[in-house]
Design a protein around this motif. Structure first.
Motif, mmCIF file in Angstrom:
data_model
loop_
_atom_site.group_PDB
_atom_site.id
_atom_site.type_symbol
_atom_site.label_atom_id
_atom_site.label_comp_id
_atom_site.label_asym_id
_atom_site.label_seq_id
_atom_site.Cartn_x
_atom_site.Cartn_y
_atom_site.Cartn_z
ATOM 1 N N LEU A 133 -32.087 -0.609 0.405
ATOM 2 C CA LEU A 133 -32.644 0.698 0.030
ATOM 3 C C LEU A 133 -31.548 1.627 -0.487
ATOM 4 C CD1 LEU A 133 -35.108 1.128 3.031
ATOM 5 C CD2 LEU A 133 -35.729 0.741 0.640
ATOM 6 N N VAL A 134 -30.401 1.591 0.205
ATOM 7 C CA VAL A 134 -29.290 2.442 -0.230
ATOM 8 C C VAL A 134 -28.785 1.973 -1.602
ATOM 9 C CG1 VAL A 134 -26.888 3.083 0.303
ATOM 10 C CG2 VAL A 134 -28.622 3.121 2.108
ATOM 11 N N ALA A 135 -28.720 0.647 -1.783
ATOM 12 C CA ALA A 135 -28.249 0.109 -3.069
ATOM 13 C C ALA A 135 -29.157 0.573 -4.212
ATOM 14 C CB ALA A 135 -28.199 -1.417 -3.027
ATOM 15 N N ALA A 136 -30.464 0.569 -3.975
ATOM 16 C CA ALA A 136 -31.398 1.007 -5.023
ATOM 17 C C ALA A 136 -31.174 2.486 -5.319
ATOM 18 C CB ALA A 136 -32.844 0.757 -4.596
ATOM 19 N N ALA A 137 -30.998 3.284 -4.247
ATOM 20 C CA ALA A 137 -30.813 4.731 -4.437
ATOM 21 C C ALA A 137 -29.516 5.013 -5.202
ATOM 22 C CB ALA A 137 -30.793 5.431 -3.080
ATOM 23 N N VAL A 138 -28.443 4.316 -4.820
ATOM 24 C CA VAL A 138 -27.139 4.548 -5.461
ATOM 25 C C VAL A 138 -27.196 4.196 -6.955
ATOM 26 C CG1 VAL A 138 -24.799 3.562 -5.585
ATOM 27 C CG2 VAL A 138 -25.704 4.331 -3.397
ATOM 28 N N ALA A 139 -27.765 3.032 -7.250
ATOM 29 C CA ALA A 139 -27.812 2.601 -8.656
ATOM 30 C C ALA A 139 -28.732 3.508 -9.465
ATOM 31 C CB ALA A 139 -28.271 1.147 -8.753
ATOM 32 N N ALA A 140 -29.850 3.918 -8.854
ATOM 33 C CA ALA A 140 -30.777 4.801 -9.571
ATOM 34 C C ALA A 140 -30.096 6.124 -9.881
ATOM 35 C CB ALA A 140 -32.028 5.030 -8.734
ATOM 36 N N GLU A 141 -29.342 6.624 -8.907
ATOM 37 C CA GLU A 141 -28.638 7.896 -9.105
ATOM 38 C C GLU A 141 -27.649 7.771 -10.270
ATOM 39 O OE1 GLU A 141 -26.272 10.928 -6.109
ATOM 40 O OE2 GLU A 141 -26.513 8.840 -5.571
ATOM 41 N N ARG A 195 -30.969 -11.838 -9.455
ATOM 42 C CA ARG A 195 -31.994 -11.283 -8.563
ATOM 43 C C ARG A 195 -32.708 -10.144 -9.286
ATOM 44 N NH1 ARG A 195 -29.268 -10.703 -2.697
ATOM 45 N NH2 ARG A 195 -31.169 -9.519 -2.423
ATOM 46 N N ALA A 196 -34.034 -10.122 -9.136
ATOM 47 C CA ALA A 196 -34.813 -9.155 -9.916
ATOM 48 C C ALA A 196 -34.980 -7.819 -9.199
ATOM 49 C CB ALA A 196 -36.187 -9.733 -10.222
ATOM 50 N N ASP A 197 -35.024 -7.847 -7.843
ATOM 51 C CA ASP A 197 -35.513 -6.678 -7.097
ATOM 52 C C ASP A 197 -34.858 -5.353 -7.482
ATOM 53 O OD1 ASP A 197 -33.171 -7.654 -6.030
ATOM 54 O OD2 ASP A 197 -33.974 -8.091 -4.047
ATOM 55 N N LEU A 198 -33.528 -5.235 -7.356
ATOM 56 C CA LEU A 198 -32.887 -3.948 -7.603
ATOM 57 C C LEU A 198 -32.981 -3.553 -9.079
ATOM 58 C CD1 LEU A 198 -29.732 -4.118 -5.290
ATOM 59 C CD2 LEU A 198 -31.763 -2.699 -4.991
ATOM 60 N N SER A 199 -32.749 -4.500 -9.969
ATOM 61 C CA SER A 199 -32.817 -4.171 -11.404
ATOM 62 C C SER A 199 -34.224 -3.701 -11.768
ATOM 63 C CB SER A 199 -32.433 -5.383 -12.260
ATOM 64 O OG SER A 199 -31.109 -5.764 -11.975
ATOM 65 N N PHE A 200 -35.229 -4.374 -11.207
ATOM 66 C CA PHE A 200 -36.622 -4.009 -11.495
ATOM 67 C C PHE A 200 -36.899 -2.579 -11.005
ATOM 68 C CE2 PHE A 200 -41.187 -3.859 -11.072
ATOM 69 C CZ PHE A 200 -41.642 -4.610 -12.144
ATOM 70 N N ALA A 201 -36.451 -2.284 -9.786
ATOM 71 C CA ALA A 201 -36.706 -0.951 -9.208
ATOM 72 C C ALA A 201 -36.020 0.142 -10.035
ATOM 73 C CB ALA A 201 -36.202 -0.907 -7.765
ATOM 74 N N ILE A 202 -34.798 -0.123 -10.466
ATOM 75 C CA ILE A 202 -34.069 0.889 -11.241
ATOM 76 C C ILE A 202 -34.762 1.104 -12.592
ATOM 77 C CG2 ILE A 202 -31.849 1.460 -12.295
ATOM 78 C CD1 ILE A 202 -30.710 -0.574 -10.076
ATOM 79 N N CYS A 203 -35.193 0.009 -13.201
ATOM 80 C CA CYS A 203 -35.925 0.141 -14.472
ATOM 81 C C CYS A 203 -37.182 0.980 -14.274
ATOM 82 C CB CYS A 203 -36.292 -1.242 -15.020
ATOM 83 S SG CYS A 203 -34.878 -2.070 -15.713
ATOM 84 N N HIS A 204 -37.874 0.739 -13.172
ATOM 85 C CA HIS A 204 -39.082 1.516 -12.881
ATOM 86 C C HIS A 204 -38.748 3.011 -12.870
ATOM 87 C CE1 HIS A 204 -43.106 2.121 -11.116
ATOM 88 N NE2 HIS A 204 -42.515 3.153 -10.527
ATOM 89 N N LEU A 205 -37.632 3.349 -12.204
ATOM 90 C CA LEU A 205 -37.266 4.764 -12.083
ATOM 91 C C LEU A 205 -36.925 5.399 -13.427
ATOM 92 C CD1 LEU A 205 -35.171 4.649 -8.826
ATOM 93 C CD2 LEU A 205 -37.190 6.063 -9.211
ATOM 94 N N ILE A 206 -36.364 4.602 -14.331
ATOM 95 C CA ILE A 206 -36.046 5.208 -15.639
ATOM 96 C C ILE A 206 -37.220 5.062 -16.604
ATOM 97 C CG2 ILE A 206 -33.536 5.162 -15.478
ATOM 98 C CD1 ILE A 206 -33.481 2.591 -17.069
#
Ligand code: FAD
Length: 305
Positions: free
Chosen positions: A251-259, A279-290
């Motif tokens: 969760l922290v990794a997703a928040a840091v990369a999104a920021e 791995r798709a999870d973090l990249s997918f989540a960050i793409c969603h945010l942008i």
């Protein structure tokens, strides 16, 4: 109070483009995982996906197999990484011809690391291409390819200074590179200062930030040490105590990369290259945010509106 950075969807105008980097899998199990990742990321319609290239015949064969499978089974545009390591010019030219015959039109051209690993002194093959710039030249002579190269916002560890480093980038662009993808970094001010330096040197190709979602902070620190990437104290502090807590770590990794990515968007950056680590999870989540969403879903939403 409205936090505008998070209140709006940055990609509303459809300007942002993403690309994903994979490494060729070593085992059938890893191949299965990579393929799940590819299938999850396909609907995000990346500009291209790239496949890294390693030293040694079997690793090289795996890059070629992975690129071939992407071409055969998806509508993605693959970019094949290629290095000068441990091969003479004829061998490298043969690999270029092999990729071209497969239908590959994009390359990421690199010198590569010494066979003994990053940190050892690099010895070019006596009859080989000596650096990224020479390899770009070989690709440009071979065909009308889209050629990306590396760039180092914190300079390459072997470069004595920024001027030498940027001079190498200039040679690569002069020889035909049309895009540079950066080594991963965490301080966006460092990236911005680097881009200013590059522009002052008369280099105008896109300098695409390479974003590394942090799947393991400990491993990332080791890797950063080899690459010359500075790990800021605030970043270490955020991950403190989380190695045994994978859920919070994620969760922290997703928040840091999104920021990081949202801040770069605010600074006017429109292209991002994700080091997915297969791995798709973090990249997918960050793409969603942008605002990069699966194309079917976007179309369904537009149809319902
Ligand atoms: P170059 O651009 O040729 O040189 C990099 C810098 O090193 C230059 O700025 C130059 O100033 C300095 N330099 C080079 N030679 C010398 C010298 N003799 N003396 C002093 N300074 C020198 N590695 C892989 O093995 N496979 C991959 O698929 C791969 N993909 C990558 C993708 C990206 C986006 C990036 C950023 C890196 C990748 N790497 C890969 C890592 C890369 O191979 C290493 O960083 C390598 O050490 C340098 O390769 P290069 O193409 O950047 O080198």
């Amino acid at each position: 109070m409205t936090n505008y950075r998070f209140a709006r969807r940055p990609d509303a105008g459809g300007k942002i483009r993403v690309s994903f980097e994979f490494f060729p899998p070593k085992t059938d199990e890893m191949a299965g995982k990579l393929w799940e990742t590819v299938e999850r990321l396909v609907p995000l319609k990346p500009d291209f996906v790239s496949v890294t290239y390693g030293a040694g015949g079997s690793t090289r064969e795996r890059t070629s197999q992975t690129v071939r499978r992407i071409l055969r089974e998806t509508d993605l545009t693959p970019a094949a990484h290629l290095t000068c390591v441990d091969a003479d010019r004829e061998e490298v030219d043969a690999v270029i011809s092999e990729f071209a015959a497969m239908g590959v039109k994009r390359f990421v051209a690199l010198r590569g690391d010494p066979v003994e690993g990053a940190g050892a002194a690099y010895m070019p093959h006596p009859n080989g291409y000596t650096n990224g710039a020479e390899l770009v030249g070989a690709l440009a002579r071979h065909g009308d390819f889209d050629i990306s190269v590396s760039a180092y916002p914190e300079k390459h560890p072997e470069s004595p200074d920024f001027a030498t480093d940027i001079e190498m980038l200039k040679r690569k662009v002069d020889n035909g590179a049309t895009r540079a993808i950066t080594q991963f970094f965490f301080d966006n001010d460092v990236y911005e200062r680097y881009v200013e330096r590059v522009r002052r040197a008369g280099i105008y190709v896109p300098i695409v930030p390479g974003i590394l979602p942090i799947h393991s902070f400990t491993q990332m620190v080791r890797f950063a040490g080899r690459c010359g990437t500075h790990v800021p104290a605030w970043l270490a502090e955020r991950f403190e105590g989380l190695e045994a807590d994978p859920v919070t770590h994620q969760l922290v990794a997703a928040a840091v990369a999104a920021e990081q990515v949202l801040d770069l968007v605010e600074r006017g950056v429109n292209d991002f290259h994700f080091y997915t680590m297969n791995r798709a999870d973090l990249s997918f989540a960050i793409c969603h945010l942008i605002g990069i969403r699966p194309v079917e879903r976007t179309q369904a939403r537009r149809a319902a509106a």
